[in-house]
Design an enzyme around this catalytic site. Structure first.
Site, PDB file in Angstrom:
ATOM      1  N   ALA A 100       0.680  -1.182   0.046  1.00  0.00           N
ATOM      2  CA  ALA A 100      -0.002  -0.089   0.072  1.00  0.00           C
ATOM      3  C   ALA A 100       0.764   1.283  -0.162  1.00  0.00           C
ATOM      4  CB  ALA A 100      -0.809  -0.163   1.095  1.00  0.00           C
ATOM      5  N   SER A 101       2.060   1.214   0.310  1.00  0.00           N
ATOM      6  CA  SER A 101       2.813   2.115   0.337  1.00  0.00           C
ATOM      7  C   SER A 101       2.396   3.316   1.315  1.00  0.00           C
ATOM      8  CB  SER A 101       2.933   2.871  -0.956  1.00  0.00           C
ATOM      9  OG  SER A 101       4.006   3.808  -0.981  1.00  0.00           O
TER      10      SER A 101
END
Length: 120
Positions: A100-101
């Site tokens: 998802a960073s």
């Protein structure tokens, strides 16, 4: 697929607009595509972040890849650069990162070039 795929790969909220079924289809396509392109069994390496949905997407990708006769190698929880490095130096046809960073916890996704990053 245009609404799911952008310059940063596949993105969406886990189990809402990016589902297990999407990841299976992505895995099946990648296994078929790289297998056809190289005329041999495809080898794909997969890494993920620690989000709960990353575990679901990891095994969905493996299901899709193996359904198209590709070999899937799991790095489990790791960094994006490590998957990219291993994909390039160890003879893999493709690398996939599930991460998802900086996005909210409920998001997920996947990305790939010769290296696919799946954003969680």
């Amino acid at each position: 697929m245009g609404k799911y795929f952008g310059t940063d790969g596949f993105r969406g909220e886990a189990n809402k607009n990016l589902t297990y079924e999407h990841a299976v289809k992505i895995g099946r396509f990648l296994g078929w595509y790289y297998g056809k392109r190289t005329d041999k069994k495809c080898k794909v390496v997969i890494g993920k972040d620690t989000r709960r949905s990353s575990y679901m997407f990891e095994y969905a990708l493996v299901a899709g890849l193996t359904a198209s006769w590709a070999d899937a190698y799991l790095m489990h929880v790791t960094t994006t650069p490590s998957v990219s490095y291993v994909a390039r130096t160890e003879g893999f046809d493709c690398g996939i990162m599930i991460s998802a960073s900086h996005n909210p916890y409920y998001d997920n996704g996947m990305w790939h070039g010769r290296f696919l990053r799946i954003w969680s």
